[in-house]
Design a protein around this motif. Structure first.
Motif, PDB file in Angstrom:
ATOM      1  N   ALA A  85       0.857  -1.183   0.000  1.00  0.00           N
ATOM      2  CA  ALA A  85       0.000   0.000   0.000  1.00  0.00           C
ATOM      3  C   ALA A  85       0.894   1.235   0.000  1.00  0.00           C
ATOM      4  O   ALA A  85       1.944   1.243   0.643  1.00  0.00           O
ATOM      5  N   ILE A  86       0.472   2.269  -0.719  1.00  0.00           N
ATOM      6  CA  ILE A  86       1.339   3.439  -0.864  1.00  0.00           C
ATOM      7  C   ILE A  86       1.339   4.334   0.359  1.00  0.00           C
ATOM      8  O   ILE A  86       2.105   5.303   0.416  1.00  0.00           O
ATOM      9  N   ASP A  87       0.491   4.026   1.373  1.00  0.00           N
ATOM     10  CA  ASP A  87       0.504   4.879   2.562  1.00  0.00           C
ATOM     11  C   ASP A  87       1.560   4.432   3.572  1.00  0.00           C
ATOM     12  O   ASP A  87       2.277   5.254   4.142  1.00  0.00           O
ATOM     13  N   ASP A  88       1.694   3.121   3.796  1.00  0.00           N
ATOM     14  CA  ASP A  88       2.691   2.667   4.775  1.00  0.00           C
ATOM     15  C   ASP A  88       3.843   1.882   4.137  1.00  0.00           C
ATOM     16  O   ASP A  88       4.858   1.641   4.788  1.00  0.00           O
ATOM     17  N   ASP A  89       3.692   1.468   2.865  1.00  0.00           N
ATOM     18  CA  ASP A  89       4.752   0.745   2.140  1.00  0.00           C
ATOM     19  C   ASP A  89       5.236  -0.496   2.881  1.00  0.00           C
ATOM     20  O   ASP A  89       6.404  -0.873   2.770  1.00  0.00           O
ATOM     21  N   CYS A  90       4.351  -1.147   3.624  1.00  0.00           N
ATOM     22  CA  CYS A  90       4.796  -2.284   4.441  1.00  0.00           C
ATOM     23  C   CYS A  90       5.216  -3.497   3.614  1.00  0.00           C
ATOM     24  O   CYS A  90       6.190  -4.172   3.943  1.00  0.00           O
ATOM     25  N   ASN A  91       4.470  -3.819   2.538  1.00  0.00           N
ATOM     26  CA  ASN A  91       4.790  -4.996   1.721  1.00  0.00           C
ATOM     27  C   ASN A  91       4.867  -6.245   2.595  1.00  0.00           C
ATOM     28  O   ASN A  91       5.841  -6.986   2.582  1.00  0.00           O
TER      29      ASN A  91
END
Length: 249
Positions: free
Chosen positions: A119-125
Motif C-alpha cells: 500500500a502506498i501509505d505505509d509501504d509495508c509490503n
C-alpha cells in the motif's frame, strides 16, 4: 474458481502528503482518497481472468472505515461481482489484516487471492506474505504476468536482476506489481450497475480477529529538503569537491 481481491482506501497518489503539526501522523482532513494503485491493478487482473473464463467469480474485500465502500464500489464498477467490508477505524496493522483475510478466504472458499504488493501509505509490503503463511498456500510476489493452467499458476516476477518465472500450485496468494496490467476506467453504466451489486458489512469481532495495534507510531516527519545542486567549471573541481567535501574519494 473464485478469486478474492483485497483493496485498501488510501490517500490519492496525486495528493501531496502533509504531516500534522504535532508530528502524530498524516493530515487526512479534506484529502482526496482512492483505491491503492497496486490493488487497482490486482482488481483488473482478476476481472481479466474472469473474462477469460479462468475464474467464475471475483470478490473484493476491504478492511477499513465505512468510507471504504467508495473503493469497493469502484472495484465493482470495474467488474468485480461482490464486495465485503470489514469495518475498522484507525490504523489496522498488516498482521491483523492478513488474519481477517485468512478468515474471509476460508469462508469464501477462494482458489486464488490477488492483492497489491504494497500500500502506498505505509509501504509495508507484508500482508500478502503473511496471508500466504497463515493459509499455508503457495505465494508469488511482485507479479508482472499471471497465467493459470489447470491447478497451477505460472507467474513472472520482477526481481533486482530482471525477470524470474515460477510455477506455483493453487490455491495461491499472488501480489501484483506495477507492470502487471493497465487498469480500466469504469464506464458510467458500470458505475450505476455497481450500486446494485451486493456489499456486505462485517466487524472484526464477527470475523473473529483482534485488531488491537501492537505498534505505536512515535513520530512522523517530512523528508529533509534536498539541497540545491551546483554547477562546476571542470572535472578537476568536481574531483576536488568529492575528495574534500563529500569525502567519497
Amino acid at each position: 474458481m473464485k478469486i478474492l481481491v483485497p483493496v485498501k482506501r488510501v490517500v490519492d497518489h496525486n495528493v501531496k502528503i502533509r504531516v500534522k503539526s504535532d508530528g502524530s501522523g498524516v493530515d487526512l482532513a479534506n484529502a482526496k482518497m482512492s483505491m491503492n494503485p497496486f490493488d487497482e491493478i490486482a482488481v483488473e487482473e482478476a476481472v481479466r481472468l474472469k473474462e477469460a473464463s479462468a475464474a467464475a467469480e471475483v470478490v473484493v474485500v476491504s478492511v477499513g472505515p465505512a468510507q471504504a465502500q467508495e473503493v469497493l464500489r469502484t472495484a465493482l464498477a470495474m467488474g468485480a461481482d461482490r464486495a465485503i467490508l470489514v469495518l475498522a477505524e484507525g490504523r489496522v496493522e498488516p498482521l491483523a489484516v492478513a488474519k481477517i483475510l485468512q478468515r474471509v478466504a476460508a469462508a469464501e472458499e477462494a482458489g486464488l487471492v490477488i492483492l497489491g504488493k504494497q500500500a502506498i501509505d505505509d509501504d509495508c509490503n507484508q500482508t500478502g506474505q503473511m496471508l500466504s503463511a497463515l493459509l499455508g498456500w503457495s505465494q508469488a510476489t511482485f507479479a508482472s504476468k499471471i497465467e493459470l493452467t489447470g491447478d497451477s499458476a505460472r507467474v513472472t516476477r520482477e526481481i533486482d536482476g530482471g525477470l524470474q518465472q515460477i510455477e506455483v500450485t493453487l490455491p495461491a496468494v499472488v501480489t501484483a506489481d506495477l507492470r502487471l496490467n493497465e487498469p480500466r476506467y469504469a464506464s458510467l453504466p458500470n458505475i450505476m450497475k455497481a450500486k446494485k451489486k451486493p456489499l456486505v458489512q462485517q466487524t472484526p469481532e464477527e470475523v473473529g480477529v483482534d485488531i488491537a495495534p501492537r505498534l505505536n507510531v512515535i513520530r512522523v516527519e517530512e523528508p529533509a529538503t534536498r539541497a540545491a545542486g551546483v554547477k562546476l567549471a571542470s572535472v578537476d573541481e568536481l574531483l576536488g569537491k568529492l575528495k574534500t567535501e563529500a569525502a567519497v574519494l
